[in-house]
Design a protein around this motif. Structure first.
Motif, mmCIF file in Angstrom:
data_model
loop_
_atom_site.group_PDB
_atom_site.id
_atom_site.type_symbol
_atom_site.label_atom_id
_atom_site.label_comp_id
_atom_site.label_asym_id
_atom_site.label_seq_id
_atom_site.Cartn_x
_atom_site.Cartn_y
_atom_site.Cartn_z
ATOM 1 N N ASP A 26 83.851 47.571 43.455
ATOM 2 C CA ASP A 26 84.465 46.902 42.300
ATOM 3 C C ASP A 26 85.982 46.836 42.346
ATOM 4 O OD1 ASP A 26 82.008 46.391 41.214
ATOM 5 O OD2 ASP A 26 82.027 48.147 39.893
ATOM 6 N N GLU A 27 86.636 47.816 42.965
ATOM 7 C CA GLU A 27 88.092 47.870 42.978
ATOM 8 C C GLU A 27 88.688 47.387 44.308
ATOM 9 O OE1 GLU A 27 88.866 51.953 42.191
ATOM 10 O OE2 GLU A 27 87.616 51.956 40.417
ATOM 11 N N ALA A 28 87.915 46.656 45.109
ATOM 12 C CA ALA A 28 88.360 46.271 46.449
ATOM 13 C C ALA A 28 89.548 45.314 46.429
ATOM 14 C CB ALA A 28 87.215 45.664 47.246
ATOM 15 N N PHE A 29 89.645 44.486 45.411
ATOM 16 C CA PHE A 29 90.713 43.497 45.373
ATOM 17 C C PHE A 29 91.560 43.730 44.130
ATOM 18 C CE2 PHE A 29 87.285 41.845 47.878
ATOM 19 C CZ PHE A 29 87.937 41.425 49.015
ATOM 20 N N GLY A 30 92.873 43.890 44.337
ATOM 21 C CA GLY A 30 93.738 44.274 43.232
ATOM 22 C C GLY A 30 94.924 43.380 43.009
ATOM 23 N N GLY A 31 94.732 42.097 42.891
ATOM 24 C CA GLY A 31 95.852 41.203 42.619
ATOM 25 C C GLY A 31 96.519 40.731 43.889
ATOM 26 N N THR A 32 97.823 40.429 43.780
ATOM 27 C CA THR A 32 98.583 39.920 44.921
ATOM 28 C C THR A 32 99.957 40.565 44.977
ATOM 29 O OG1 THR A 32 99.450 38.075 43.617
ATOM 30 C CG2 THR A 32 97.434 37.662 44.869
ATOM 31 N N THR A 33 100.589 40.466 46.133
ATOM 32 C CA THR A 33 101.966 40.927 46.294
ATOM 33 C C THR A 33 102.900 39.885 45.680
ATOM 34 O OG1 THR A 33 102.304 39.808 48.393
ATOM 35 C CG2 THR A 33 101.393 42.033 48.502
ATOM 36 N N SER A 35 104.709 37.976 47.239
ATOM 37 C CA SER A 35 104.628 36.804 48.109
ATOM 38 C C SER A 35 103.315 36.052 47.962
ATOM 39 C CB SER A 35 104.782 37.234 49.570
ATOM 40 O OG SER A 35 105.961 37.963 49.751
ATOM 41 N N GLY A 36 102.416 36.553 47.101
ATOM 42 C CA GLY A 36 101.132 35.901 46.902
ATOM 43 C C GLY A 36 100.049 36.355 47.856
ATOM 44 N N ILE A 37 100.325 37.367 48.657
ATOM 45 C CA ILE A 37 99.328 37.893 49.594
ATOM 46 C C ILE A 37 98.350 38.782 48.824
ATOM 47 C CG2 ILE A 37 98.976 39.337 51.641
ATOM 48 C CD1 ILE A 37 101.889 38.531 52.438
ATOM 49 N N PRO A 38 97.037 38.571 48.975
ATOM 50 C CA PRO A 38 96.056 39.387 48.248
ATOM 51 C C PRO A 38 96.139 40.860 48.651
ATOM 52 C CG PRO A 38 94.992 37.545 49.363
ATOM 53 C CD PRO A 38 96.413 37.571 49.808
#
Length: 71
Positions: A26-33, A35-38
């Protein structure tokens, strides 16, 4: 890097043990930097100095850490 590897932060010398690698939790993806990098957090690591366990970012683990004892 793989489960069971003992790793060390290249800057702080903190040591941890990789206990799980999972891109589907569930917590694998946390927004972006900025620069827009995931931001991807697939590595579950336990810190050896305090026993704290957390999911850590792929880029940090793969670039900012080194394996000091491979599985």
């Amino acid at each position: 890097m793989q489960v069971g590897d003992l790793i060390r932060d290249k800057e702080t010398d903190d040591v941890g043990l990789i206990i799980d690698i999972d891109y589907n939790h569930d917590e694998a993806f946390g927004g972006t930097t900025h620069s827009g990098i995931p931001l991807v957090y697939p590595y579950r690591v336990v810190a050896l100095h305090n026993g704290y366990t957390t999911w850590l970012e792929k880029e940090y683990i793969e670039s900012g850490c080194e394996v000091i004892s491979a599985n």
